[in-house]
Design an enzyme around this catalytic site. Structure first.
Site, PDB file in Angstrom:
ATOM      1  CB  SER A  26      22.192  -8.198  32.930  1.00 53.54           C
ATOM      2  OG  SER A  26      22.515  -6.911  33.582  1.00 53.54           O
ATOM      3  NE  ARG A 128      18.053  -0.774  44.580  1.00 52.74           N
ATOM      4  CZ  ARG A 128      18.657  -1.711  43.744  1.00 52.74           C
ATOM      5  NH1 ARG A 128      19.248  -2.523  44.192  1.00 52.74           N
ATOM      6  NH2 ARG A 128      18.863  -1.398  42.404  1.00 52.74           N
ATOM      7  CG  ASP A 324      24.673  -0.721  36.658  1.00 50.43           C
ATOM      8  OD1 ASP A 324      24.000  -0.164  37.398  1.00 50.43           O
ATOM      9  OD2 ASP A 324      24.269  -1.924  36.038  1.00 50.43           O
ATOM     10  CE  LYS A 351      20.862   1.383  39.160  1.00 47.94           C
ATOM     11  NZ  LYS A 351      20.192   0.054  38.557  1.00 47.94           N
TER      12      LYS A 351
END
EC number: 2.5.1.19
Length: 437
Positions: A26, A128, A324, A351
């Site tokens: 991230s 997605r 996650d 995901k």
């Protein structure tokens, strides 16, 4: 080993030693993006040298941003072009397999008035959902079009002048929030994002450090306001180790008899430490060693030793802080005597794969007793798992989770498409071989 060959997974033994996990995914994405639109040079130490951040860097280079090659152990420099300096690219921007790249690019590009951009990715990324970003951006005046009424890539972005507004996000998602914050930097007035619950806050911390006029308020920091007009300035960013990658070693160290592992330099941002709370609920033997602050993010070393684990349950309220880590926690549940329950996890169905379905399928192949629900799963632990032929189904977190499950199985396992691990942890297999004795 050829890219698609099956990998033999080790069983038995224990895990001992120290390991440094790769840089936080991230923070790696955000340091590249914010550095690109800052004035001056940004240097990034510890950037994750994996496929997803490399996709972000490639998209930025295509718009005129100078970024040095991303290689393990190398400091990366970004020559910022300023808030309005991104050029219209000559080609489609390829986001690869990275949902973060595509969603954050939508926010970055929506306010580039008069410029046109097309975003695409691989077959998995084309499945997605992107409307969760496109819809709130549309309320600011953005023009994003694509398949399924703007929900699926390829996506065309026609840059427009955005208006500042109050935007409620449909889900507690740091990607959605960050896309709106990026768009807000170029809007014609202040923008406030309101989340249903707080998601990871790396963007807020880093944008402030770069000089954005950003305030966080409301209950639990759910209201984030940006006033446009501030100049961002290049920064020195130190990327801590990714707690989502550390999670595999935390669970492995707790599960495998005789194990004693120390994971060094792990980011301990409180919006990311749900995994530590659940492992604490399970009675895991984990210690935070030398907690410290590095470049505005809390960091520490984590020591984990083997010990008995109890079943757990968690739901929607903690999900943004461990989304996650659900795959590896589903592995842990298989080795707790009793019933564990995961709920509020429907986000995992969109995901890289449908992670709930894939983890249930792979663990059942080893003999686990799992009942899948629309938003989670119930796992009845304590049954012995047997080694078998497994498949990552192209998902990096599944690949690494199954490697840890195989350590505890009776008999050998193989894993097809093990190369998927490189998406977030390029050295995972080398680290596993080194720590396993």
């Amino acid at each position: 080993m050829s890219a698609s060959a099956s990998r033999d997974l080790k069983t038995g033994g224990c895990l001992q030693g120290r390991v440094k996990v790769p840089g936080d995914k991230s923070i790696s994405h955000r340091s590249l993006l914010f550095g690109a639109i800052a004035e001056g040079t940004t240097t990034i130490e510890g950037l994750l040298p994996a496929e997803d951040p490399i996709s972000t860097a490639a998209c930025l280079r295509a718009m005129g941003v100078g970024i040095t090659p991303i290689e393990a152990g190398k400091i990366v420099t970004v020559e910022g072009v300023g808030l309005d300096g991104l050029q219209e690219p000559q080609h489609i921007l390829d986001c690869g397999n990275s949902g973060t790249t595509m969603r954050l690019m939508l926010g970055l590009l929506a306010g580039r008035a008069g410029r046109h951009f097309v975003l695409d990715g691989d077959a998995s990324l084309r499945r997605r959902p992107m409307r969760r970003v496109g819809q709130p951006l549309a309320s600011m005046g953005a023009d994003v079009r694509g398949r399924d009424n703007g929900n699926l890539a390829p996506l065309a972005v026609q840059g427009t002048t955005l208006r500042g507004t109050i935007v409620g996000t449909p889900v507690a998602s740091a990607q959605v929030k960050s896309a709106i914050l990026l768009a807000a930097l170029t809007a014609d007035g202040p923008t406030t994002v309101i989340e249903p619950s707080q998601s990871r806050d790396h963007s807020e911390r880093m944008l402030r450090a770069f000089g954005a006029n950003l305030e966080v308020g409301g209950e639990m920091g759910r209201h984030i306001s940006v006033k446009p007009g501030a100049t961002l300035h290049g920064q020195t960013v130190v990327v801590p180790g990714d707690i989502s990658s550390a999670a595999f070693w935390l669970v492995a160290g707790a599960l495998v008899p005789g194990s004693d592992l120390t994971i060094e330099n792990v980011g301990l941002n409180p919006t990311r430490t749900g995994i530590l709370e659940v492992l604490d609920q399970m009675g895991a033997n984990i210690e935070i060693v030398h907690p410290r602050d590095v470049a505005g993010e809390p960091v520490g070393d984590l020591r984990v030793k083997h010990g008995p684990l109890k079943p757990f349950q968690f739901g929607e309220e903690i999900m943004p802080r461990l989304v996650d880590e659900v795959p590896i926690l589903s592995v842990a549940a298989c080795f707790c005597d009793g019933e564990s329950r995961i709920s509020g996890a429907s986000e995992l169905r969109v995901k890289e794969t449908d992670r709930l379905a894939v983890m249930a399928r792979q663990l059942k192949a080893m003999g686990a007793e799992i009942e899948e629900h629309e938003d989670g799963m119930t796992i009845r632990g304590g049954r012995p798992l047997r080694g078998t032929a497994l498949d990552s189904e192209t998902d990096h977190r599944v690949a690494m989770s199954m490697a840890i499950a195989a350590l505890m199985a009776s008999g050998p396992s193989t894993l097809a498409r093990s190369e998927a691990a490189a998406v977030s942890y390029p050295t995972f297999w080398d680290d596993l071989a080194r720590l396993h004795s």
